[in-house]
Design a protein around this motif. Structure first.
Motif, short mmCIF file in Angstrom:
data_model
loop_
_atom_site.label_atom_id
_atom_site.label_comp_id
_atom_site.label_asym_id
_atom_site.label_seq_id
_atom_site.Cartn_x
_atom_site.Cartn_y
_atom_site.Cartn_z
N MET A 99 0.84 -1.18 0.00
CA MET A 99 0.00 0.00 0.00
C MET A 99 0.88 1.25 0.00
SD MET A 99 -2.59 1.55 2.86
CE MET A 99 -3.85 0.34 2.84
N ASN A 100 0.52 2.22 -0.78
CA ASN A 100 1.24 3.49 -0.85
C ASN A 100 0.98 4.29 0.43
OD1 ASN A 100 2.06 6.15 -1.38
ND2 ASN A 100 1.61 5.94 -3.55
N LYS A 101 2.03 4.71 1.11
CA LYS A 101 1.88 5.43 2.38
C LYS A 101 1.26 6.81 2.20
CE LYS A 101 5.71 3.09 4.56
NZ LYS A 101 7.01 3.22 5.16
N ASN A 102 1.29 7.37 0.98
CA ASN A 102 0.73 8.70 0.75
C ASN A 102 -0.78 8.68 0.54
OD1 ASN A 102 3.26 9.89 0.91
ND2 ASN A 102 3.66 9.48 -1.26
N LEU A 103 -1.36 7.51 0.31
CA LEU A 103 -2.80 7.42 0.11
C LEU A 103 -3.52 7.36 1.45
CD1 LEU A 103 -2.96 4.89 -2.86
CD2 LEU A 103 -3.27 7.37 -2.93
N PRO A 104 -4.74 7.92 1.51
CA PRO A 104 -5.48 7.89 2.77
C PRO A 104 -5.92 6.47 3.10
CG PRO A 104 -6.83 8.77 1.00
CD PRO A 104 -5.45 8.59 0.45
N ARG A 105 -6.24 6.25 4.37
CA ARG A 105 -6.71 4.95 4.83
C ARG A 105 -8.11 5.09 5.37
NH1 ARG A 105 -2.46 1.73 8.17
NH2 ARG A 105 -4.37 1.59 9.35
N PHE A 106 -8.95 4.10 5.09
CA PHE A 106 -10.34 4.14 5.55
C PHE A 106 -10.41 4.27 7.07
CE2 PHE A 106 -14.38 2.37 6.89
CZ PHE A 106 -15.26 3.04 6.07
N ASP A 107 -9.55 3.53 7.77
CA ASP A 107 -9.63 3.56 9.23
C ASP A 107 -9.17 4.89 9.84
OD1 ASP A 107 -6.89 3.30 8.85
OD2 ASP A 107 -6.72 1.41 9.95
N ALA A 108 -8.65 5.79 9.01
CA ALA A 108 -8.28 7.13 9.50
C ALA A 108 -9.45 8.11 9.43
CB ALA A 108 -7.10 7.68 8.70
N LEU A 109 -10.53 7.72 8.73
CA LEU A 109 -11.70 8.60 8.62
C LEU A 109 -12.49 8.59 9.92
CD1 LEU A 109 -12.95 7.55 5.08
CD2 LEU A 109 -11.73 9.65 5.69
N ARG A 110 -13.07 9.74 10.24
CA ARG A 110 -13.88 9.88 11.46
C ARG A 110 -15.18 10.61 11.13
NH1 ARG A 110 -10.94 6.56 12.74
NH2 ARG A 110 -9.17 6.65 14.12
N LEU A 111 -16.21 10.32 11.90
CA LEU A 111 -17.45 11.08 11.78
C LEU A 111 -17.15 12.55 12.00
CD1 LEU A 111 -20.05 8.86 13.68
CD2 LEU A 111 -19.81 9.16 11.21
N ASP A 112 -17.82 13.39 11.27
CA ASP A 112 -17.69 14.85 11.33
C ASP A 112 -16.40 15.38 10.71
OD1 ASP A 112 -20.21 15.20 12.55
OD2 ASP A 112 -19.34 14.80 14.52
N ASP A 113 -15.54 14.52 10.13
CA ASP A 113 -14.42 15.04 9.33
C ASP A 113 -15.01 15.90 8.23
OD1 ASP A 113 -12.49 13.69 10.78
OD2 ASP A 113 -12.05 12.20 9.22
N ARG A 114 -14.34 16.99 7.90
CA ARG A 114 -14.87 17.86 6.84
C ARG A 114 -13.76 18.46 6.03
NH1 ARG A 114 -18.81 22.05 9.10
NH2 ARG A 114 -19.36 20.13 10.08
N ALA A 115 -14.13 18.82 4.81
CA ALA A 115 -13.21 19.51 3.91
C ALA A 115 -14.02 20.54 3.13
CB ALA A 115 -12.54 18.53 2.95
N SER A 116 -13.37 21.65 2.78
CA SER A 116 -14.04 22.72 2.05
C SER A 116 -13.12 23.26 0.96
CB SER A 116 -14.39 23.89 2.98
OG SER A 116 -15.32 23.51 3.95
#
Length: 126
Positions: free
Chosen positions: A1-18
């Motif tokens: 797995m590429n270390k620069n790619l995001p991981r599903f288990d790093a996602l959290r409820l209420d994470d946001r991006a704009s």
């Protein structure tokens, strides 16, 4: 797995991006040419606003490895030419068993004026 790619288990409820972007008359003309549409648009076409969400989902949150499954948008007001638009996605549900992510989507204009709101579902594959 590429270390620069995001991981599903790093996602959290209420994470946001704009992201904030405005579309000038030249951008609208170019979009019309690409879409093979004639005429002068008095407001920002809805597909350009949807594109802001697509950018966020594929590049920011969840990011690379995201497959867009569906999106619902309800428009409340037109977006004006040259108006700064802020599109935001917020994680509302995580389904670990299938790597599915539900997100709330909102786009606001000047002064927080609500342009559209809705939700999106993506499959996170990395």
């Amino acid at each position: 797995m590429n270390k620069n790619l995001p991981r599903f288990d790093a996602l959290r409820l209420d994470d946001r991006a704009s992201v904030t972007r405005s579309f000038d008359r030249q951008a609208l003309r170019e979009w019309c040419q690409l879409a093979h549409i004639e005429g002068d648009w008095p407001e920002v076409p809805e597909p350009l606003i949807a594109g802001l969400f697509s950018y966020l989902l594929g590049e920011e949150l969840p990011g690379h490895g995201t497959n867009y499954l569906k999106q619902h948008m309800q428009f409340h007001a037109p977006a004006r030419v040259d108006e700064p638009l802020t599109a935001t996605v917020t994680v509302t549900r995580l389904r670990d068993d299938k790597a599915l992510v539900n997100l709330e989507t909102r786009c606001t204009g000047e002064g927080g004026r609500l342009i559209c709101e809705g939700d999106a579902l993506v499959l996170f594959q990395c």
